[in-house]
Design a protein around this motif. Sequence first.
Motif, short mmCIF file in Angstrom:
data_model
loop_
_atom_site.label_atom_id
_atom_site.label_comp_id
_atom_site.label_asym_id
_atom_site.label_seq_id
_atom_site.Cartn_x
_atom_site.Cartn_y
_atom_site.Cartn_z
N LYS A 1 0.80 -1.22 0.00
CA LYS A 1 0.00 0.00 0.00
C LYS A 1 0.83 1.27 0.00
O LYS A 1 0.37 2.33 -0.42
CB LYS A 1 -0.92 0.00 1.22
CG LYS A 1 -1.97 -1.10 1.17
CD LYS A 1 -2.88 -1.05 2.38
CE LYS A 1 -3.92 -2.16 2.31
NZ LYS A 1 -4.84 -2.14 3.47
N ASP A 2 2.07 1.20 0.44
CA ASP A 2 2.89 2.40 0.52
C ASP A 2 3.60 2.75 -0.79
O ASP A 2 4.17 3.84 -0.93
CB ASP A 2 3.95 2.23 1.61
CG ASP A 2 3.34 2.20 3.01
OD1 ASP A 2 2.22 2.74 3.16
OD2 ASP A 2 3.96 1.63 3.91
N ILE A 3 3.59 1.84 -1.77
CA ILE A 3 4.24 2.13 -3.06
C ILE A 3 3.40 3.14 -3.85
O ILE A 3 2.18 2.98 -3.99
CB ILE A 3 4.44 0.84 -3.88
CG1 ILE A 3 5.47 -0.06 -3.20
CG2 ILE A 3 4.89 1.17 -5.31
CD1 ILE A 3 5.72 -1.38 -3.90
N GLN A 4 4.06 4.18 -4.34
CA GLN A 4 3.39 5.20 -5.16
C GLN A 4 3.45 4.75 -6.63
O GLN A 4 4.52 4.41 -7.14
CB GLN A 4 4.09 6.55 -5.00
CG GLN A 4 4.23 7.01 -3.55
CD GLN A 4 2.88 7.23 -2.90
OE1 GLN A 4 2.10 8.07 -3.36
NE2 GLN A 4 2.58 6.48 -1.86
N VAL A 5 2.27 4.78 -7.29
CA VAL A 5 2.18 4.32 -8.70
C VAL A 5 1.90 5.51 -9.61
O VAL A 5 0.95 6.29 -9.38
CB VAL A 5 1.08 3.26 -8.87
CG1 VAL A 5 0.99 2.83 -10.34
CG2 VAL A 5 1.36 2.06 -7.96
N ILE A 6 2.75 5.66 -10.67
CA ILE A 6 2.54 6.68 -11.70
C ILE A 6 2.29 5.93 -13.02
O ILE A 6 3.05 5.02 -13.38
CB ILE A 6 3.76 7.60 -11.84
CG1 ILE A 6 4.02 8.35 -10.52
CG2 ILE A 6 3.58 8.59 -13.00
CD1 ILE A 6 5.33 9.12 -10.49
N VAL A 7 1.20 6.31 -13.70
CA VAL A 7 0.77 5.59 -14.91
C VAL A 7 1.16 6.36 -16.17
O VAL A 7 0.99 7.58 -16.24
CB VAL A 7 -0.75 5.35 -14.88
CG1 VAL A 7 -1.22 4.68 -16.17
CG2 VAL A 7 -1.13 4.52 -13.67
N LEU A 8 1.66 5.63 -17.18
CA LEU A 8 1.94 6.18 -18.51
C LEU A 8 0.84 5.72 -19.44
O LEU A 8 0.50 4.53 -19.47
CB LEU A 8 3.30 5.70 -19.02
CG LEU A 8 4.52 5.99 -18.12
CD1 LEU A 8 5.78 5.36 -18.72
CD2 LEU A 8 4.71 7.49 -17.96
N SER A 9 0.27 6.65 -20.20
CA SER A 9 -0.86 6.26 -21.05
C SER A 9 -0.85 7.02 -22.39
O SER A 9 -0.18 8.03 -22.54
CB SER A 9 -2.17 6.53 -20.32
OG SER A 9 -2.40 7.94 -20.24
N SER A 10 -1.68 6.52 -23.32
CA SER A 10 -1.92 7.20 -24.60
C SER A 10 -3.22 7.98 -24.49
O SER A 10 -3.98 7.85 -23.52
CB SER A 10 -2.00 6.18 -25.74
OG SER A 10 -0.80 5.42 -25.80
#
Length: 519
Positions: free
Chosen positions: A75-84
Motif C-alpha cells: 500500500k505504501d508504493i506510489q504508482v505513476i501511470v503512462l498512457s496514450s
Amino acid sequence: MYKVIIVDDEKLLRQGFIHMTDWSVNGFEIVGDASNGIEALELVERYQPDIVVTDIRMPGMDGIELTRILKQRYKDIQVIVLSSYNDFEYVKETLQLGALDYILKPKMQYTDLVNAMEKAKANKHHKELAKDTQSELRKKSMQSFFKSLLCETSQTDEAILEQIIAFSLPLQPGPMRLISIQLELLETNSASDAPQEGEFTNTIVNELQAMLLQQQNGCCFAVNPLQLIVIMNTSEDEYRDLIAPAFAACDVQHWLCVSELFSEFSDIPSVYQRLLALSPYRFYINSGSVMKEAELAELKTSMDLPFKNFNEYIDKQDFPGIYEKVQQFITDSIQTKNYIDPYAIRNGFIEVCYYIIHRLDEMGLEIDELHKRKITFFKSIENTRNVTDCLQVLKHILNEIETFLKDSRNGNYSPTVKSIIYFIHQHYREDISLQSIALQFHLNKSYLSQLFKLQTGETLNNYLINLRIDEAKALLRQSSSNIYTVCQAIGYSNPSYFGQVFKKVVGMKPSEYSKLYNK
C-alpha cells in the motif's frame, strides 16, 4: 534515495527514461526495469521500491492489474501511470485503484516526469509522517493508560478490561502478579561507553513485551527509565524464566519485586504501592534477586544501636571491636528477617561516626582534622547502594579514625596531656603518682588514665617509670654515682623497690648495669 522501478513493454522508452537525467541529483535511484507486470512484481519483491512508473497496455500483465496487486500487497508504493490519448478510461480505473498520477506518453517531457516523481516522493513522505504520528499517538495513549492503571484507584474492572481489549494486550481477568523491575546502570570509565537510560529501557521493554505476546499472558511497560512493570497472568514462578533471558547479556543491575497473587484489575494501584514500599529493601540483596511481599513482612523503620556500649571500645581505641558490634547487629537483623529501612541503616552508621568523634572530643583530644573529614565520611555512607558497601565504608572510616589517632600519638597531644607530660618531667624526682597528678589537674583518675593512654600509647604509670629508669641509667653510667644516691635522685625512697623496678625494665640489676660502664 527513493527507489524507482520502470515498467514498459518498449525497451527503448525504458532506456530513454533511465538515461534522461541524473536522477540521483533529485533524490531518486532507478533500481530496475521490466517489460510487463509479471516481471515488475518480481523486481518489487526483490527491491521494495518507493515508486513504480508503469505503462497501461502491456502483454502478460497490464498496468491496471499491476496497480491493483501493488495496492493490495504494498500500500505504501506510489504508482505513476503512462498512457496514450485513447487510454483515458483505463487511466480512470488505475486512479480509482490508487494510482497517484498519470502522464501522457505522446506529450511526455522531462519536467512532467520530474514533477510526477516529486509528487510521489512528497506523498510518500506525508504518509510516513502520518503513520509515525499515528503510531506515536497510540504509543502515548497506551503509556497514559498504563500510568492510570498504576495510579488511578477509581477505575472499574470493566472499564480497564475495555482498554486492554482496545490496545490488544494479552492480559486476562483472573490470577495475576505485578512485578516491579528496578534497574541500575553500571558505571563506566567513559561517558561515550555508557548506555542511555531511556534507550536501554526501551530495548528491554520491547524484548519482554515480545515474549509476553508470544505466550499471550501479560504486558510490560516503563514507568521511568529505571523502573519497569510486568503484569502477568500466572500462578507459578514463570516470571523468572521470562525475565532472566532479557538481562542475561546486559551490563545492568536489576532487582525484581514480586506481588502476591490478585484477581481484580482494580487492585493494581494498591498492589503497586505495596511494591514501591518494598523496593528500597533491594539494599539487602544482590542484583538479579527476587523480593516477595511475604518474605519482607517484618520491616523496621529505625536502627537502635547501643551507643553507650561503644565507650569502652573508644576509650581503648578498639575500633575493630566497634565494627564487629555493628556488623553483628546487621547480621542478626537479616538472619531474623527484621529488615531495617536502608535510610535508617545509613543514618545509624552516620550516628556511629558522629558519636565516636564526639566522644574523642570530650576526652580533650585535638581532632580538628577529624571534624573536617566527618562531612566526607557522612556523604560516603549516604552514597552506598547496598548493605555490603555500607559496612565496607564504615570499616574504612573507622580505619581512618584509628590511623589518625595513631599519628596524633606521635606528638600531636592535646593541651591537657602536654601539660601533664611537662608536669611529670618537672616533678618525677618527687613522690608523684597517677592519683596525685589527677588531683593536681582536677581530673578523674580513671579518665586521666584512659586519656593519657589513648594519646601516648602507654599508661601514665609506665610513662613515669620509664622516665625515672632512663634518668637512673644516665646517672649509673657516671663513676661517682651509687645506688642509693641514684634511687633518691629519681624519686624512689626504697632502694630495694628501685632495684626490682630497674631489673624488670632493663633486664639486670642497677649494680650490674653500672659495672658495664665503670670497670
